[in-house]
Design a protein around this motif. Structure first.
Motif, mmCIF file in Angstrom:
data_model
loop_
_atom_site.group_PDB
_atom_site.id
_atom_site.type_symbol
_atom_site.label_atom_id
_atom_site.label_comp_id
_atom_site.label_asym_id
_atom_site.label_seq_id
_atom_site.Cartn_x
_atom_site.Cartn_y
_atom_site.Cartn_z
ATOM 1 N N SER A 88 17.872 53.963 -41.996
ATOM 2 C CA SER A 88 16.477 54.190 -41.609
ATOM 3 C C SER A 88 15.649 52.921 -41.733
ATOM 4 O O SER A 88 15.955 52.028 -42.522
ATOM 5 N N ILE A 89 14.592 52.886 -40.953
ATOM 6 C CA ILE A 89 13.584 51.848 -41.126
ATOM 7 C C ILE A 89 12.875 52.159 -42.443
ATOM 8 O O ILE A 89 12.498 53.304 -42.709
ATOM 9 N N LEU A 105 2.177 51.310 -39.410
ATOM 10 C CA LEU A 105 1.884 52.612 -40.018
ATOM 11 C C LEU A 105 3.170 53.314 -40.406
ATOM 12 O O LEU A 105 4.126 53.363 -39.624
ATOM 13 N N ASN A 106 3.178 53.890 -41.599
ATOM 14 C CA ASN A 106 4.342 54.665 -42.022
ATOM 15 C C ASN A 106 4.567 55.872 -41.118
ATOM 16 O O ASN A 106 5.706 56.271 -40.897
ATOM 17 N N SER A 107 3.508 56.416 -40.565
ATOM 18 C CA SER A 107 3.672 57.546 -39.643
ATOM 19 C C SER A 107 4.449 57.119 -38.394
ATOM 20 O O SER A 107 5.271 57.890 -37.878
ATOM 21 N N ASP A 108 4.234 55.895 -37.922
ATOM 22 C CA ASP A 108 5.015 55.383 -36.785
ATOM 23 C C ASP A 108 6.472 55.169 -37.176
ATOM 24 O O ASP A 108 7.387 55.482 -36.405
ATOM 25 N N ILE A 109 6.686 54.643 -38.371
ATOM 26 C CA ILE A 109 8.058 54.458 -38.869
ATOM 27 C C ILE A 109 8.751 55.808 -38.975
ATOM 28 O O ILE A 109 9.906 55.959 -38.564
ATOM 29 N N ASP A 110 8.062 56.797 -39.501
ATOM 30 C CA ASP A 110 8.650 58.136 -39.646
ATOM 31 C C ASP A 110 9.044 58.718 -38.288
ATOM 32 O O ASP A 110 10.120 59.306 -38.148
ATOM 33 N N ARG A 111 8.178 58.554 -37.286
ATOM 34 C CA ARG A 111 8.503 59.057 -35.943
ATOM 35 C C ARG A 111 9.720 58.338 -35.365
ATOM 36 O O ARG A 111 10.581 58.957 -34.752
#
Length: 135
Positions: free
Chosen positions: A51-52, A71-77
């Motif tokens: 994972s990133i 953004l961590n939300s972008d990484i999560d997606r």
């Protein structure tokens, strides 16, 4: 523009790091093509997508992506897309992201100076996590 670095770790292990500035669709396409080429050239290999990893709050508060905002939300997606790709390709996915996140969903400030790169102890934790989650 993309740079691919391949380093031989030992007789059985190669490490590949791809640094790119493509959009997410193009990155997934590049991952997919790379996985296909490894399967063709080394059909008996175990292939892992790691994972990133998360970023610290300092990266999320930058004003623009040009100035380093991530953004961590972008990484999560993106990690969800990597999980889907791993499932489609029948390969392994190692979720180091969840292991490295603090309670707030970010890389803790005490393990990074720039919100992105880890201190030595965290790199050791990262490697240990990977080594205990592979077959």
């Amino acid at each position: 523009s993309t740079q691919t670095m391949v380093a031989k770790v030992d007789d059985d292990t190669y490490q590949v790091q791809v640094v790119s500035w493509y959009d997410n669709d193009k990155m997934i396409e590049c991952y997919s093509n790379f996985i296909d080429s490894v399967k063709t050239e080394l059909p008996d290999s175990n292939i892992y997508i790691i994972s990133i990893t998360p970023v610290g709050a300092i990266r999320e508060t930058k004003d623009t992506t040009e100035n380093g905002k991530i953004l961590n939300s972008d990484i999560d997606r993106f990690n969800l897309r990597l999980i889907d790709l791993a499932n489609q390709k029948g390969i392994y996915y190692v979720d180091a992201n969840s292991e490295l996140k603090g309670d707030d969903g970010k890389l803790p400030a005490d393990v990074t100076k720039d919100g992105m790169h880890f201190n030595k102890d965290t790199y050791e934790k990262f490697v240990e996590y990977i080594l205990t989650h592979i077959v």
